[in-house]
Design a protein around this motif. Structure first.
Motif, PDB file in Angstrom:
ATOM      1  N   ILE A  33     -52.507 -17.941  93.989  1.00  0.00           N
ATOM      2  CA  ILE A  33     -53.101 -17.886  95.238  1.00  0.00           C
ATOM      3  C   ILE A  33     -52.641 -17.896  95.885  1.00  0.00           C
ATOM      4  CG2 ILE A  33     -54.476 -19.969  96.097  1.00  0.00           C
ATOM      5  CD1 ILE A  33     -55.279 -20.668  93.691  1.00  0.00           C
ATOM      6  N   LEU A  34     -52.267 -17.320  97.730  1.00  0.00           N
ATOM      7  CA  LEU A  34     -51.910 -17.349  98.388  1.00  0.00           C
ATOM      8  C   LEU A  34     -52.996 -18.374  99.254  1.00  0.00           C
ATOM      9  CD1 LEU A  34     -49.964 -16.073  99.396  1.00  0.00           C
ATOM     10  CD2 LEU A  34     -51.293 -14.877 101.108  1.00  0.00           C
ATOM     11  N   VAL A  35     -51.691 -19.662 100.235  1.00  0.00           N
ATOM     12  CA  VAL A  35     -53.081 -19.846 101.048  1.00  0.00           C
ATOM     13  C   VAL A  35     -52.002 -20.247 102.570  1.00  0.00           C
ATOM     14  CG1 VAL A  35     -52.732 -23.158 101.157  1.00  0.00           C
ATOM     15  CG2 VAL A  35     -52.727 -22.190  99.104  1.00  0.00           C
ATOM     16  N   GLU A  36     -52.497 -20.396 103.511  1.00  0.00           N
ATOM     17  CA  GLU A  36     -51.857 -19.738 104.440  1.00  0.00           C
ATOM     18  C   GLU A  36     -52.435 -20.428 105.458  1.00  0.00           C
ATOM     19  OE1 GLU A  36     -52.099 -15.682 105.984  1.00  0.00           O
ATOM     20  OE2 GLU A  36     -53.695 -15.482 104.022  1.00  0.00           O
ATOM     21  N   SER A  37     -51.518 -21.298 106.366  1.00  0.00           N
ATOM     22  CA  SER A  37     -51.786 -22.182 107.227  1.00  0.00           C
ATOM     23  C   SER A  37     -51.869 -21.470 108.616  1.00  0.00           C
ATOM     24  CB  SER A  37     -50.019 -23.373 107.827  1.00  0.00           C
ATOM     25  OG  SER A  37     -50.973 -24.273 108.672  1.00  0.00           O
ATOM     26  N   VAL A  38     -53.213 -21.734 109.364  1.00  0.00           N
ATOM     27  CA  VAL A  38     -53.614 -20.872 110.486  1.00  0.00           C
ATOM     28  C   VAL A  38     -54.045 -21.799 111.651  1.00  0.00           C
ATOM     29  CG1 VAL A  38     -53.802 -19.302 109.485  1.00  0.00           C
ATOM     30  CG2 VAL A  38     -55.579 -20.734 109.612  1.00  0.00           C
ATOM     31  N   ASP A  39     -54.614 -21.102 112.626  1.00  0.00           N
ATOM     32  CA  ASP A  39     -55.084 -21.701 113.851  1.00  0.00           C
ATOM     33  C   ASP A  39     -55.798 -22.369 113.491  1.00  0.00           C
ATOM     34  OD1 ASP A  39     -52.597 -22.843 115.106  1.00  0.00           O
ATOM     35  OD2 ASP A  39     -51.787 -21.417 117.004  1.00  0.00           O
ATOM     36  N   GLY A  40     -57.097 -23.186 113.963  1.00  0.00           N
ATOM     37  CA  GLY A  40     -58.037 -23.360 113.375  1.00  0.00           C
ATOM     38  C   GLY A  40     -59.470 -23.824 114.548  1.00  0.00           C
ATOM     39  N   PRO A  41     -60.451 -24.051 114.978  1.00  0.00           N
ATOM     40  CA  PRO A  41     -61.057 -23.841 115.918  1.00  0.00           C
ATOM     41  C   PRO A  41     -59.689 -24.617 116.613  1.00  0.00           C
ATOM     42  CG  PRO A  41     -62.674 -24.198 114.126  1.00  0.00           C
ATOM     43  CD  PRO A  41     -61.079 -24.028 113.252  1.00  0.00           C
ATOM     44  N   ASP A  42     -60.881 -25.273 118.333  1.00  0.00           N
ATOM     45  CA  ASP A  42     -60.337 -25.831 118.776  1.00  0.00           C
ATOM     46  C   ASP A  42     -58.441 -26.066 118.554  1.00  0.00           C
ATOM     47  OD1 ASP A  42     -62.907 -26.258 120.146  1.00  0.00           O
ATOM     48  OD2 ASP A  42     -63.721 -27.772 118.393  1.00  0.00           O
ATOM     49  N   THR A  43     -57.994 -25.288 118.090  1.00  0.00           N
ATOM     50  CA  THR A  43     -56.781 -25.546 117.776  1.00  0.00           C
ATOM     51  C   THR A  43     -56.408 -26.657 117.231  1.00  0.00           C
ATOM     52  OG1 THR A  43     -56.008 -27.016 120.130  1.00  0.00           O
ATOM     53  CG2 THR A  43     -55.295 -24.886 120.002  1.00  0.00           C
ATOM     54  N   LYS A  44     -57.038 -27.156 116.120  1.00  0.00           N
ATOM     55  CA  LYS A  44     -57.302 -27.934 114.809  1.00  0.00           C
ATOM     56  C   LYS A  44     -56.317 -26.984 113.513  1.00  0.00           C
ATOM     57  CE  LYS A  44     -60.381 -31.186 115.561  1.00  0.00           C
ATOM     58  NZ  LYS A  44     -61.915 -31.137 115.194  1.00  0.00           N
TER      59      LYS A  44
END
Length: 101
Positions: free
Chosen positions: A65-76
């Motif tokens: 599994i590849l888990v990435e930390s990314v910017d979500g909506p409204d920079t969350k």
């Protein structure tokens, strides 16, 4: 007699199709649960934004599994987890970080 054979054949096909659909649904649900668990585990380690972690599932069958930390909506902050098998991506989910929700 032909109608009876057709009726029995149709019933057998229908039962087999139902069992196959049920098995597919169960496997899909299990995969989502595994991806959610991977996100929770990575989130607890509080990775840097934009980081990527590879979590092995089964080395013998080359699955991870590849888990990435990314910017979500409204920079969350949000995480995306993707199942891989033999370098081919499969099911992928995204979840907002708990601390940002």
């Amino acid at each position: 007699m032909l109608i009876l054979a057709l009726l029995v054949g149709t019933f057998a096909v229908s039962t087999t199709r139902h069992a196959s659909n049920e098995r597919h649904h169960t496997l899909h649900h299990q995969s989502i649960m595994v991806l959610e668990s991977a996100i929770e585990a990575v989130e607890q380690s509080d990775p840097d934004p934009g980081s990527t972690l590879r979590l092995p599932l089964d080395q013998n069958s080359n699955r991870w599994i590849l888990v990435e930390s990314v910017d979500g909506p409204d920079t969350k902050r949000q995480y995306q987890a993707t199942l891989y098998h033999n370098d081919q991506p499969g099911l992928s989910i995204q979840r907002l970080a708990r601390s940002d929700s």
